[in-house]
Design a protein around this motif. Structure first.
Motif, PDB file in Angstrom:
ATOM      1  N   GLY A  38     -49.105 -37.539  11.374  1.00 54.40           N
ATOM      2  CA  GLY A  38     -49.932 -38.560  10.748  1.00 54.40           C
ATOM      3  C   GLY A  38     -49.462 -39.019   9.387  1.00 54.40           C
ATOM      4  N   SER A  90     -58.619 -36.812  19.173  1.00 50.76           N
ATOM      5  CA  SER A  90     -57.531 -37.081  18.241  1.00 50.76           C
ATOM      6  C   SER A  90     -57.487 -36.082  17.087  1.00 50.76           C
ATOM      7  N   ILE A 175     -60.251 -42.554   6.767  1.00 50.29           N
ATOM      8  CA  ILE A 175     -59.277 -42.702   7.847  1.00 50.29           C
ATOM      9  C   ILE A 175     -58.523 -41.397   8.024  1.00 50.29           C
ATOM     10  N   ASN A 176     -58.498 -40.865   9.241  1.00 50.88           N
ATOM     11  CA  ASN A 176     -57.672 -39.710   9.588  1.00 50.88           C
ATOM     12  C   ASN A 176     -56.707 -40.140  10.681  1.00 50.88           C
ATOM     13  N   GLN A 177     -55.441 -40.338  10.286  1.00 54.41           N
ATOM     14  CA  GLN A 177     -54.458 -40.904  11.202  1.00 54.41           C
ATOM     15  C   GLN A 177     -53.513 -39.824  11.711  1.00 54.41           C
ATOM     16  N   THR A 182     -56.418 -42.263  15.638  1.00 56.48           N
ATOM     17  CA  THR A 182     -56.936 -42.352  14.278  1.00 56.48           C
ATOM     18  C   THR A 182     -58.454 -42.431  14.316  1.00 56.48           C
ATOM     19  N   TYR A 201     -60.537 -51.198  11.083  1.00 56.26           N
ATOM     20  CA  TYR A 201     -59.469 -50.604  11.886  1.00 56.26           C
ATOM     21  C   TYR A 201     -58.121 -50.782  11.196  1.00 56.26           C
ATOM     22  N   PRO A 202     -57.370 -49.695  11.012  1.00 55.83           N
ATOM     23  CA  PRO A 202     -56.073 -49.795  10.324  1.00 55.83           C
ATOM     24  C   PRO A 202     -55.054 -50.660  11.065  1.00 55.83           C
ATOM     25  N   THR A 203     -55.047 -50.601  12.395  1.00 49.75           N
ATOM     26  CA  THR A 203     -54.101 -51.390  13.174  1.00 49.75           C
ATOM     27  C   THR A 203     -54.745 -52.722  13.548  1.00 49.75           C
TER      28      THR A 203
END
Length: 396
Positions: A38, A90, A175-177, A182, A201-203
Motif C-alpha cells: 500500500g 482488504s 484512506i487505507n490503501q 482501499t 474515492y481515491p481512484t
C-alpha cells in the motif's frame, strides 16, 4: 534502555506513541512499518523522515507484499471470499501480515515491548493484540491511545509541546490503501442512510466506453492478463488494477459485524480484487463439481470470517487452506469479460477442464449420454423416499 518496537504508520496516533514511549517511559523506540503493497517508495521515505524527526532510535520497512499474497490473498481468491457477499477483506486481511511481521521483527531485535496505535473503537486493536500475543507471547503489548483514552486534541497538544509541529489537520476521509483494495471512512459511513460522494474515492473515473479483459488462471492463481504471462502473481494483480481501476470498478459500501460486537460501515474500492474474484468464481463454476462448489462455499465463509477477526493462526485455518488449495487442481483457463465505467460483465471462459463439454450433450437441447427410459427410471428412484413418506403419513 529497554527496547520497544512501535508499529508506525506516520499518522497522529503513532506519532504520539513515538514521543510518549521515549519521553515518559524512557524506552528505546524502534519504528517499524509493514508494507503489504500500500505504500510507494516516496511514501515510505516520507514516513521514515517523520519517524526520525520524532526521535526514534531506528526505522525499518518490512516488505511483506509477497508474504501477504502467498499466505493470504491466494486463499481469498481460491475461496472467492467476499465478506457478507460484498467486501474483499482488504484492510482486515492486511493487518494479519503486518502484525505478524512486526512481532517477528521484535523478537529478532530482542525487544522488551510491542506497541500499536489502535484506538478502543475498532477491530485493529483486537487483531494486533492477538497476533502479537501469539507470535511473541513473552513481549508485553502497549496500546497507548486505547488505554489512555486520548482525544485527538490531547495528542496534538502533547506532540506540539515537545517541539514537533507536523500538520495533523484531520482529513475529511480516512484512506487505507493496499494491494487488495482501499477502505474509505468518512462522515457518510457513520450513518445508515448516506453514501460516499464521488470525490471520496481515491481512484477517479478516467475511461469511458468499454474494453475486453482476459484473465488467465493456473490452478486457481492468476498468471496472465490479456495474453501477457506473469511469473509473479503480485505483478499480475497490479496489472489488473492498472487496467480496471480507471473505470472506477469495485466501489461499494460494506456493512458488517465487528469483532467488538457492533455494526460497522465502511466504503471501499477494489477494482483488481473484485474482477479477479468474480472471474475466478466463473471459472470454478465450469470446472468444479456440484459438491466441490457446495463444500468450498461453506469452508470459504468460515475462513473469511475467522480471517477478518484476526484468528489466522488457529490451526483449523491450515486445515481449510489444504482443502481450498486441493480444490484448485483443475481451475485453469481463460476468463473473458468486458469493462465499463463503474461495472464489468463476465462473458465466458475457455478451459481444457470445462465440464460443460458438448461431448456429453447440451443443456435444454440434446443429450448424448442417456435415453428417455433411463431418465424415467431415474426420476422414479430419485423421488422414491418422498413418495414413501407421503404414503406412510397419509399427507395430502
Amino acid at each position: 534502555m529497554k527496547k520497544v518496537v512501535l508499529a508506525f504508520s506516520g499518522g497522529l496516533d503513532t506519532s504520539y506513541c513515538a514521543i510518549w514511549l521515549r519521553e515518559e517511559m524512557n524506552l528505546e523506540v524502534h519504528a517499524v512499518i509493514g508494507n503489504t503493497g500500500g505504500f510507494s517508495k516516496e511514501e515510505i521515505a516520507a514516513i521514515e523522515k517523520r519517524a526520525l524527526a520524532l526521535g526514534v532510535k531506528s526505522f525499518k520497512e518490512l516488505d511483506l507484499t509477497e508474504t501477504f499474497y502467498h499466505d493470504t490473498i491466494r486463499y481469498m481468491v481460491y475461496g472467492n471470499m467476499l465478506k457478507n457477499g460484498t467486501y474483499p477483506l482488504s484492510v482486515s486481511a492486511e493487518r494479519i501480515s503486518q502484525a505478524a511481521g512486526i512481532a517477528r521483527y521484535a523478537k529478532e531485535i530482542g525487544a522488551d515491548y510491542l506497541c500499536h496505535g489502535s484506538t478502543g473503537a475498532g477491530n485493529d486493536q483486537v487483531r494486533f493484540d492477538m497476533i502479537f500475543g501469539t507470535i511473541a507471547p513473552e513481549i508485553e503489548v502497549i496500546a497507548l491511545i486505547r488505554d489512555r483514552h486520548l482525544s485527538r486534541e490531547e495528542e496534538i497538544e502533547y506532540i506540539r509541546r515537545h517541539g514537533v509541529d507536523f500538520d495533523f489537520k484531520k482529513a475529511e476521509y480516512s484512506i487505507n490503501q493496499g494491494i487488495w483494495g482501499t477502505s474509505i471512512g468518512g462522515k457518510e459511513t457513520l450513518h445508515s442512510d448516506t453514501t460516499l460522494p464521488e470525490e471520496a474515492y481515491p481512484t477517479k473515473l478516467e475511461r469511458d466506453g468499454h474494453e475486453t479483459l482476459t484473465l488467465t488462471f493456473d490452478k486457481g492463481e492468476i498468471v496472465g492478463v490479456n495474453g501477457k504471462k506473469y511469473d509473479n502473481h503480485v505483478e499480475a494483480i497490479l496489472a489488473v488494477q492498472k487496467i480496471a481501476g480507471p473505470y472506477a470498478i469495485g466501489r461499494d459500501m460494506h456493512i458488517g459485524d465487528t469483532i467488538i460486537g457492533i455494526k460497522g460501515r465502511v466504503g471501499f474500492e477494489a477494482a483488481a480484487p473484485m474482477v479477479i474474484i468474480k472471474a475466478h468464481h466463473m471459472l470454478e463454476k465450469h470446472t468444479l463439481t456440484k459438491w466441490q462448489i457446495f463444500w468450498k462455499d461453506q469452508i470459504s465463509a468460515f475462513y473469511g470470517n475467522y480471517l477478518h477477526e484476526g484468528q489466522y493462526f488457529d490451526p483449523v485455518m491450515r486445515d481449510m487452506e489444504a482443502m481450498l488449495e486441493k480444490s484448485q487442481r483443475y481451475v485453469s483457463g481463460d476468463v473473458i469479460m468486458e469493462l465499463y465505467p463503474y461495472r464489468f460483465q463476465l462473458i465466458g471462459i475457455r478451459s481444457d477442464h470445462d465440464l460443460m463439454s458438448d461431448k456429453f450433450g447440451s443443456y435444454g437441447e440434446m443429450n448424448l449420454g442417456w435415453s428417455g427410459d433411463d431418465v424415467r427410471g431415474f426420476g422414479k428412484i430419485f423421488g422414491n423416499q418422498t413418495v414413501i413418506h407421503r404414503l406412510v403419513n397419509d399427507e395430502e
